[in-house]
Enzyme design. Structure first.
Site, PDB file in Angstrom:
ATOM      1  N   MET A 269       0.816  -1.207   0.000  1.00  0.00           N
ATOM      2  CA  MET A 269       0.000   0.000   0.000  1.00  0.00           C
ATOM      3  C   MET A 269       0.852   1.261   0.000  1.00  0.00           C
ATOM      4  O   MET A 269       1.788   1.399   0.778  1.00  0.00           O
ATOM      5  CB  MET A 269      -0.898  -0.052   1.237  1.00  0.00           C
ATOM      6  CG  MET A 269      -1.850   1.114   1.348  1.00  0.00           C
ATOM      7  SD  MET A 269      -2.976   1.183  -0.077  1.00  0.00           S
ATOM      8  CE  MET A 269      -3.189   2.956  -0.205  1.00  0.00           C
ATOM      9  N   GLU A 270       0.455   2.187  -0.871  1.00  0.00           N
ATOM     10  CA  GLU A 270       1.265   3.370  -1.178  1.00  0.00           C
ATOM     11  C   GLU A 270       1.043   4.554  -0.240  1.00  0.00           C
ATOM     12  O   GLU A 270       1.236   5.707  -0.657  1.00  0.00           O
ATOM     13  CB  GLU A 270       0.959   3.812  -2.614  1.00  0.00           C
ATOM     14  CG  GLU A 270      -0.447   4.414  -2.845  1.00  0.00           C
ATOM     15  CD  GLU A 270      -1.493   3.431  -3.353  1.00  0.00           C
ATOM     16  OE1 GLU A 270      -1.340   2.223  -3.100  1.00  0.00           O
ATOM     17  OE2 GLU A 270      -2.461   3.882  -3.982  1.00  0.00           O
ATOM     18  N   GLU A 304       4.738   0.816  -5.623  1.00  0.00           N
ATOM     19  CA  GLU A 304       4.254   1.657  -4.515  1.00  0.00           C
ATOM     20  C   GLU A 304       4.996   2.987  -4.495  1.00  0.00           C
ATOM     21  O   GLU A 304       4.405   4.033  -4.240  1.00  0.00           O
ATOM     22  CB  GLU A 304       4.387   0.941  -3.172  1.00  0.00           C
ATOM     23  CG  GLU A 304       3.720  -0.439  -3.090  1.00  0.00           C
ATOM     24  CD  GLU A 304       2.291  -0.489  -3.588  1.00  0.00           C
ATOM     25  OE1 GLU A 304       1.590   0.540  -3.520  1.00  0.00           O
ATOM     26  OE2 GLU A 304       1.864  -1.566  -4.057  1.00  0.00           O
ATOM     27  N   HIS A 307       3.589   5.335  -7.089  1.00  0.00           N
ATOM     28  CA  HIS A 307       2.307   5.920  -6.692  1.00  0.00           C
ATOM     29  C   HIS A 307       2.482   7.298  -6.056  1.00  0.00           C
ATOM     30  O   HIS A 307       1.537   8.078  -6.004  1.00  0.00           O
ATOM     31  CB  HIS A 307       1.600   5.019  -5.666  1.00  0.00           C
ATOM     32  CG  HIS A 307       0.641   4.022  -6.251  1.00  0.00           C
ATOM     33  ND1 HIS A 307      -0.296   4.351  -7.200  1.00  0.00           N
ATOM     34  CD2 HIS A 307       0.443   2.701  -5.972  1.00  0.00           C
ATOM     35  CE1 HIS A 307      -1.022   3.267  -7.488  1.00  0.00           C
ATOM     36  NE2 HIS A 307      -0.591   2.249  -6.768  1.00  0.00           N
TER      37      HIS A 307
HETATM   38  N1  PHE Z   1      -3.304   0.460  -3.734  1.00  0.00           N
HETATM   39  C1  PHE Z   1      -2.563  -0.756  -3.519  1.00  0.00           C
HETATM   40  C2  PHE Z   1      -1.654  -0.913  -4.712  1.00  0.00           C
HETATM   41  O1  PHE Z   1      -1.861  -0.890  -5.791  1.00  0.00           O
HETATM   42  C3  PHE Z   1      -3.369  -1.997  -3.456  1.00  0.00           C
HETATM   43  C4  PHE Z   1      -4.242  -2.118  -2.276  1.00  0.00           C
HETATM   44  C5  PHE Z   1      -5.594  -1.883  -2.384  1.00  0.00           C
HETATM   45  C6  PHE Z   1      -3.711  -2.461  -1.065  1.00  0.00           C
HETATM   46  C7  PHE Z   1      -6.423  -1.997  -1.296  1.00  0.00           C
HETATM   47  C8  PHE Z   1      -4.525  -2.602   0.018  1.00  0.00           C
HETATM   48  C9  PHE Z   1      -5.887  -2.361  -0.099  1.00  0.00           C
HETATM   49  O2  PHE Z   1      -0.581  -1.019  -4.758  1.00  0.00           O
HETATM   50 ZN    ZN Z   2      -1.182   0.283  -7.036  1.00  0.00          ZN
END
Ligand code: PHE
Ligand code: ZN
Length: 880
Positions: A269-270, A304, A307
């Site tokens: 998670m970013e 990440e 992002h």
């Molecule tokens: N946004 C994160 C990603 O792409 C994925 C994710 C979504 C992680 C929801 C946790 C919960 O890298």
């Molecule tokens: Zn992502």
């Protein structure tokens, strides 16, 4: 079916909130059992908000202790608190501070959404709607605020206290507690909020940005595993440098922290300045991680990090725009890996994933466009369509605009939207405006579900020296979208003459052709090439220039010609796959037997030439040896699928190839024996990949000799890549020695959860009748960690998704095992349950007996009691 509240959210209903929050100050008292969150929300009425408009904040499983406005406690009639919302009936129509105190229980949070405890460490996961499980808030991505967070905890239990942004203060209290203050100056939506508290080890490094700013980097993990984070740190620094080089994007805080935790629903998670990772995507040492694991660590660390600009600095207006950040960021991480390693190999790997996951999703009941227009549960839209197809769509833009044109579009996108929450339309407009092109038709890629099917036929007329190429496109109906518009499909192509060299033409008409790209934007296009001296063989969709399914009238002979002569490595690989697929489809029709020895000979000869030739690197050769997967074949068949016949056909072809290439495979295997000390350098990983591909292919021959070779390979392996390759080959061949070696592997690595996952996954993949009972026994073992997503996915996810024959046992017991598992896990972790259930997205494609069994398993799940919204949504769509 009883479900948590039925509700559907539509894109067309999007409206800004009447109030917004631009500043958050939080004080978090972390304690075992209960944590207390004290929040000051700086609220501003939006222009035009009518007096008396209530302020509605989201909440979930919160216990409200107090609520005040500008320091004055609110009377009971002034607000209403439910577990899912806090409504302030008549807030002042001016800037004010809303103060709340809530209590939460991280130890009881098995959903792993919000604030929870993993292995003793407190951590958060807020995307997409987890922040509301921490405090009442406008928990939606279009509310951007700066955050100041004070964390207080016992110094022994949690010497490490981390949050987003920069550290601005810390100190000790007298009672053994201490505190840390973090300030994040970049306005962000709540889904990017993060906190971590615990007793963690760490490694530290630094990076100097191109404008000379020093950034302190750290990776935190369980004590004793610090050395496993070194590769991730290296990947992080390379990612930071790459984003500056390729996109001119610099990091923007004083610190960048990564934390590895062992209980995590997704990959990573970013969160701004504080990425939280599933530890399997951080840890990498040769003894426990395979080369594929190393690649994944590198890829996700990069993803990440990238992002930070595509997601954090420019975020999404609403969750329908999810692929705005995900598709773009996957594209960016793909490009990073391509630049760091072999571009053709990376492309082939990505297309394999796209076909085996996204194309399947897009052809079934869960199909949706990269940008959906409605959802019941947003958690179910973190899909391969949003991510991988989303990346393909961005890639097509880059293909059409060229690297410089694409960069201009990106620059304009940041210039216009930095600090904002944007939409897909904003994104496309930046590329159209920066390049002065019209992209109106292109947006259909975001709006339409389904994989376009492109059919090609051609003819050559020697007298007039003209070559005609006819392209047709069609996209099948998908749920809610009976009719489809023609897409703008960029076809990267070349014509190859009889001697294998590229041919040029004097004139082309019938469609717009720009250099080596056909802009195919109608239902049907008939191109005429003039000045063509001989019949050419067309090489179409080079580099897989669009995510489509291609049918051509080319003969196996023409395909093998392409395999030998195409200058595009992707299409050389593709040609071999196409020939193999043709052989396999005929073999399935014959009940699993090979019907055309001549074609098998021709394929084997071509594979042998590739193996021994000089064109293509070692990893490319390894990829050519891997035949289409059982899922690929099932997809090509489409309906009335019998997984057993597919398995038999594929085994027969692999065996035949193995026998024919035996000596060559063995020679390459032996020639690559001396690998020297372990290294992650390209030459070393590619050498391992080719050597292990040869071994795998030899084992597919099913001989005693190959089995002992593989057993020796397993026993003498000095790294996990080699050990796993041998074990996986034996497991997939269901060799007699496989069970003994699985047992050996289990004993060797009992203490290492991530390696245990490999054992769980392989154990579930054995193509054998006894597997289901073994899987059930592993799951029933009291020592099995029943709440850890990685363990559950490795065992049951692998059984459902990577053991097609045993999952689809004709007596239905495989299906029932999985639906019962889903019902049970759903009570604790709906996200994991819903994801495992998606394995049923292919159920209607089975032959009648299996189809009926799958349907009955799904229906009993529907009747089994109360299901989470996540699982009910997937189940409802799967059965619809
Ligand atoms: N946004 C994160 C990603 O792409 C994925 C994710 C979504 C992680 C929801 C946790 C919960 O890298
Ligand atoms: Zn992502």
């Amino acid at each position: 079916m009883r479900t948590e509240t039925e509700h559907t959210i539509f894109l067309k209903d999007y409206a800004p909130t009447p109030y917004f929050i631009d500043r958050v100050e939080m004080e978090v008292e972390i304690a075992p059992e209960k944590s207390v969150i004290h929040s000051l929300l700086h609220v501003v009425p939006r222009e035009g908000t009518e007096p008396g408009t209530p302020l509605v904040l989201d909440g979930d499983e919160l216990l409200l202790n107090s609520v005040a406005i500008d320091g004055a406690p609110l009377g009971l009639l002034a607000y209403e608190a439910t577990p899912s919302s806090l409504i302030i009936h008549e807030p002042p129509l001016r800037r004010f501070v809303l103060e709340t105190t809530v209590t939460i229980e991280p130890e009881k949070n098995t959903r792993l959404m919000g604030f929870y405890r993993s292995n003793g460490t407190w951590c958060t996961q807020c995307e997409p709607e987890g922040f509301r499980r921490i405090t009442y808030y406008l928990d939606r991505p279009d509310n951007l605020a700066t955050f100041n967070v004070t964390m207080i905890a016992d110094k022994k239990l949690a010497p490490v206290l981390l949050a987003n942004g920069n550290p601005v203060g810390q100190g000790d209290f007298e009672d053994g507690k201490h505190f840390a203050v973090w300030e994040d100056p970049h306005p962000k939506p709540s889904y990017l909020f993060a906190m971590v508290a615990g007793d963690l080890g760490s490694i530290h490094d630094s990076f100097t940005t191109s404008s000379g700013k020093q950034v302190a980097l750290a990776i935190y993990c369980e004590h004793g595993k610090e050395d496993r984070c070194l590769y991730a740190m290296d990947a992080l620094k390379r990612s930071m440098a790459w984003d500056e080089r390729r996109f001119g994007l610099e990091y923007d805080l004083d610190v960048f922290n990564i934390v590895a935790v062992s209980d995590f629903n997704f990959g990573a998670m970013e969160n701004k300045g504080l990425n939280i990772f599933n530890d399997r995507l951080v840890f990498a040492i040769p003894e426990t991680a395979t080369d594929a694991d190393y690649d994944n660590v590198e890829r996700v660390i990069a993803h990440e990090y990238f992002h930070n600009w595509t997601g954090d600095r420019v975020t999404c207006r609403d969750w329908f725009q999810l692929c705005l950040k995900e598709g773009l960021t996957v594209y960016r991480d793909q490009e990073f890996s391509s630049d760091e390693r072999s571009r053709p190999v990376k492309r082939i790997e990505d297309v394999r994933l796209l076909r085996s996951a996204q194309f399947v999703e897009d052809a079934g009941p869960l199909a949706h466009p990269p940008r959906p227009d409605h959802y019941r549960e947003i958690n179910n839209f973190y899909t391969t369509t949003v991510y991988e197809k989303g990346a393909e769509v961005v890639r097509m833009l880059a293909t059409m605009l060229g690297e410089a044109g694409f960069r201009k579009g990106m620059d304009l996108y940041f210039e216009r939207h930095d600090g904002q929450a944007a939409t897909i339309e904003d994104f496309i407009a930046a590329f159209a405006d920066a390049n002065q092109v019209n992209l109106d038709q292109f947006i259909h890629w975001y709006l339409q579900a389904g994989t376009p099917q492109v059919t090609v036929s051609d003819s050559y007329d020697a007298a007039s020296q003209t070559y005609r190429l006819t392209l047709e496109q069609k996209t099948d109906p998908t749920p809610g979208q009976p009719e489809k518009q023609a897409m703008l499909i960029p076809v990267k192509f070349g014509l190859i003459g009889p001697n294998g060299s590229p041919m040029s033409w004097s004139k082309v008409s019938g469609a717009e052709v720009k250099g080596d790209l056909i802009m195919f934007d109608t239902g049907k296009a008939e191109l005429t090439f003039e000045g063509i001296a001989n019949r050419p063989v067309p090489s179409l969709f080079r580099e897989f220039s669009a995510p489509i399914k291609l049918t051509t009238s080319l003969s196996a002979e023409d395909q093998l010609f392409l395999a030998r002569h195409d200058s595009d490595p992707f299409n050389r690989w593709q040609a071999l796959q196409t020939v193999a697929t043709g052989i396999l489809l005929d073999a399935v029709k014959a009940g699993g037997r090979l019907t055309d020895e001549g074609r098998v000979d021709a394929l084997a000869t071509a594979l042998g030439e590739t193996l021994e030739g000089n064109s293509g690197d070692a990893a490319f050769k390894a990829l050519t040896l891997a035949m289409p997967t059982e899922d690929n074949i099932a997809q090509a068949i489409g309906t009335d699928v019998d997984p057993q016949a597919i398995h038999d056909a594929r085994s027969a072809l692999r065996k035949a190839i193995s026998n024919r290439l035996h000596d060559k495979l063995l020679a390459v295997y032996n020639a690559l024996a001396d690998q020297g000390p372990f290294s992650t350098a390209q030459a070393a990983t590619q050498g391992r990949s080719l050597r292990n591909a040869c071994l795998t292919q030899l084992v597919a021959g099913g001989t005693e000799g190959a089995y002992s070779l593989a057993e020796a390979h397993y026993r003498t392996a000095t790294n996990m890549t080699d050990r796993m390759a041998a074990l996986a080959a034996l497991v997939h061949a269901n060799a007699p020695v496989a069970q003994a070696l699985l047992g050996d592997f289990r004993t060797l690595y009992t203490a290492d959860p991530l390696v245990l996952d490999k054992w769980l996954s392989l154990s579930a993949q054995v193509p054998d009748e006894a597997t289901l009972d073994r899987v059930k026994a592993i799951l029933a073992d009291p020592s099995f960690p029943r709440n850890n997503p990685n363990r559950l996915r490795s065992l049951v996810g692998s059984f459902a998704n990577a053991n097609p024959v045993q999952f689809a046992r004709p007596d239905g017991s495989g299906f029932r095992f999985v639906t019962e598992f889903v019902a049970d896990v759903d009570k604790r972790n709906p996200q994991v349950a819903a994801r495992v259930l998606t394995a049923f997205r292919i159920w209607r494609n089975y032959e009648p007996v299996r189809r009926a069994e799958a349907e009955s398993a799904l229906k009993s799940l529907a009747e089994s009691g109360s299901l989470s919204r996540n699982t009910a949504d997937i189940l409802g769509r799967t059965l619809a």
